[in-house]
Scaffold this active site. Sequence first.
Site, short mmCIF file in Angstrom:
data_model
loop_
_atom_site.label_atom_id
_atom_site.label_comp_id
_atom_site.label_asym_id
_atom_site.label_seq_id
_atom_site.Cartn_x
_atom_site.Cartn_y
_atom_site.Cartn_z
CD GLU A 42 156.13 46.83 57.98
OE1 GLU A 42 155.69 46.93 59.10
OE2 GLU A 42 156.30 46.02 57.34
CB CYS B 131 163.79 43.97 55.26
SG CYS B 131 162.14 43.76 54.26
CB CYS C 292 151.62 47.59 48.40
SG CYS C 292 152.03 46.56 46.83
CB CYS D 172 149.63 39.79 47.33
SG CYS D 172 150.52 40.15 45.80
CB CYS E 4 150.36 40.52 51.43
SG CYS E 4 151.45 42.23 51.59
CB CYS F 177 155.53 41.91 53.82
SG CYS F 177 155.07 42.84 52.32
N1 SAH Z 1 156.10 43.80 46.81
C1 SAH Z 1 157.23 43.16 46.48
C2 SAH Z 1 158.18 42.87 47.69
C3 SAH Z 1 157.68 43.26 49.07
S1 SAH Z 1 156.81 41.59 49.80
C4 SAH Z 1 156.77 41.57 46.23
O1 SAH Z 1 155.84 41.26 46.48
O2 SAH Z 1 157.61 40.60 46.16
C5 SAH Z 1 158.20 40.60 50.24
C6 SAH Z 1 157.94 39.13 50.31
O3 SAH Z 1 157.06 39.07 51.24
C7 SAH Z 1 156.83 38.71 49.05
O4 SAH Z 1 157.47 37.60 48.55
C8 SAH Z 1 155.66 38.59 49.59
O5 SAH Z 1 154.96 37.78 48.77
C9 SAH Z 1 155.81 38.36 51.16
N2 SAH Z 1 154.81 38.37 51.86
C10 SAH Z 1 153.90 39.16 51.85
N3 SAH Z 1 153.07 38.94 52.84
C11 SAH Z 1 153.53 37.90 53.56
C12 SAH Z 1 152.90 37.10 54.65
N4 SAH Z 1 151.86 37.67 55.45
N5 SAH Z 1 153.70 36.20 55.24
C13 SAH Z 1 154.89 35.76 54.50
N6 SAH Z 1 155.39 36.27 53.28
C14 SAH Z 1 154.72 37.36 52.84
FE1 SF4 Z 2 152.45 44.47 47.64
FE2 SF4 Z 2 152.02 42.82 49.44
FE3 SF4 Z 2 151.71 41.85 47.20
FE4 SF4 Z 2 154.33 42.60 47.65
S1 SF4 Z 2 153.16 40.79 48.63
S2 SF4 Z 2 153.10 43.23 45.83
S3 SF4 Z 2 153.90 44.50 49.36
S4 SF4 Z 2 150.64 43.41 48.24
#
Ligand code: SAH
Ligand code: SF4
Length: 374
Positions: free
Chosen positions: A105, A118, A125, A129, A132, A356
């Site tokens: 996406e 973006c 991934c 986390c 996410c 994300c």
């Molecule tokens: N993997 C990288 C970049 C992609 S995620 C990273 O983790 O930094 C980009 C940002 O979106 C990150 O700061 C991540 O923690 C945040 N993110 C992920 N899931 C989210 C959610 N459900 N709501 C808000 N931010 C989120």
């Molecule tokens: Fe991966 Fe989501 Fe964690 Fe970014 S926030 S590293 S996309 S699992």
Amino acid sequence: MENPHRQPIVLTGGAPNLYDLTLPQLTALLQSWGQPAFRARQIWTHLYRRLTPSFEAMTDLPVALRERLAAETRLGVLSLSREQTADHGDTRKVLWRLPDGNVLESVLMLYPDRATVCVSTQAGCGMGCVFCATGRMGLLRNITAGEIVEQVLYFARGLRSGALAGTTRHDHLTNLVFMGMGEPFANYERWWAAVERLHDPQGFNFGARNMTVSTVGLVPGIRRLAQASLPINLAISLHAPNDALRSALMPVNKKYPIAALMDATREYIARTNRRVSFEYVLLQHQNDTPELAEELAELIDGLLCHVNLIPWNPVPGAPLQRSHRDRVRAFQNVLLRRGIACTVRVERGVAIAAACGQLAATPQPAETTTSARS
Ligand code: SAH
Ligand code: SF4
């Protein structure tokens, strides 16, 4: 749980995607076809300056060459699977289908003073986390430089033609953030090849200072970026000021704990003299107390940095809640009182779950699906 998105890990084989080639590689390909040297540059101009959408539209190329290109190469591999807009057209989210069936996406966000895209750097991934949606999919596969580049070019083309206008008219992208699906530093070479391709002054010519990469905190990637030739901005997903909490939210912290992350961050700042952003997703009663704000302030005290507080976008099934507005403000106030630059990220596209990994992970009714490009 059965993951409906998981596809076998396959490399994109078959005819080369032109967006995956460097200029020397394109030149070599055309030379092997007996074409004069200037053809490669002519095609490069179509790809990255004119943003020509099809071989047929490359009308300054001989018909026979266009036909051979169409038969033996591909002008991109992404099919548009779904497109959704919110905020009166100022937020536009696109779900792409890759040739192997995996999904990606990208999101376009238009503001009065900037047009930001973006993009994703992996399908799924592997970092896991807990907050996410992409993390729940697991890593499906690394994507190629061309697959990264193509996401950007789609929006650049649409802005130029006026097809993607929102409430304010932009004719070009001003900012590029690698914050979509995936961890850029887990796909470093291909991600960096995409950065160089997009930056190429003879091609797309996008300023490195207007690009931002966000990492979960992969220390080797941060150290590598500190030495890189282009001044890309760095955002670090911190989300917690101590190891116990951070490891509970982000498994990667067990491999690269906060002390190692901070060392790498200090090295990055010392080498580049650039300000880093710390991203901090606020989760109600998890990481949003004033005490944790104090601990965070202590941790990053004196660093050339900025904190970006992010209201959590709910992920279906995740046993978490976004922090109440008052708790966000209280957290921010602690940091501000400590003299730390801190903003709350403006939310975009909540109605279409433009966070994300949200779109790809959310099955949608068939009627919202727009026709796919083949
Ligand atoms: N993997 C990288 C970049 C992609 S995620 C990273 O983790 O930094 C980009 C940002 O979106 C990150 O700061 C991540 O923690 C945040 N993110 C992920 N899931 C989210 C959610 N459900 N709501 C808000 N931010 C989120
Ligand atoms: Fe991966 Fe989501 Fe964690 Fe970014 S926030 S590293 S996309 S699992």
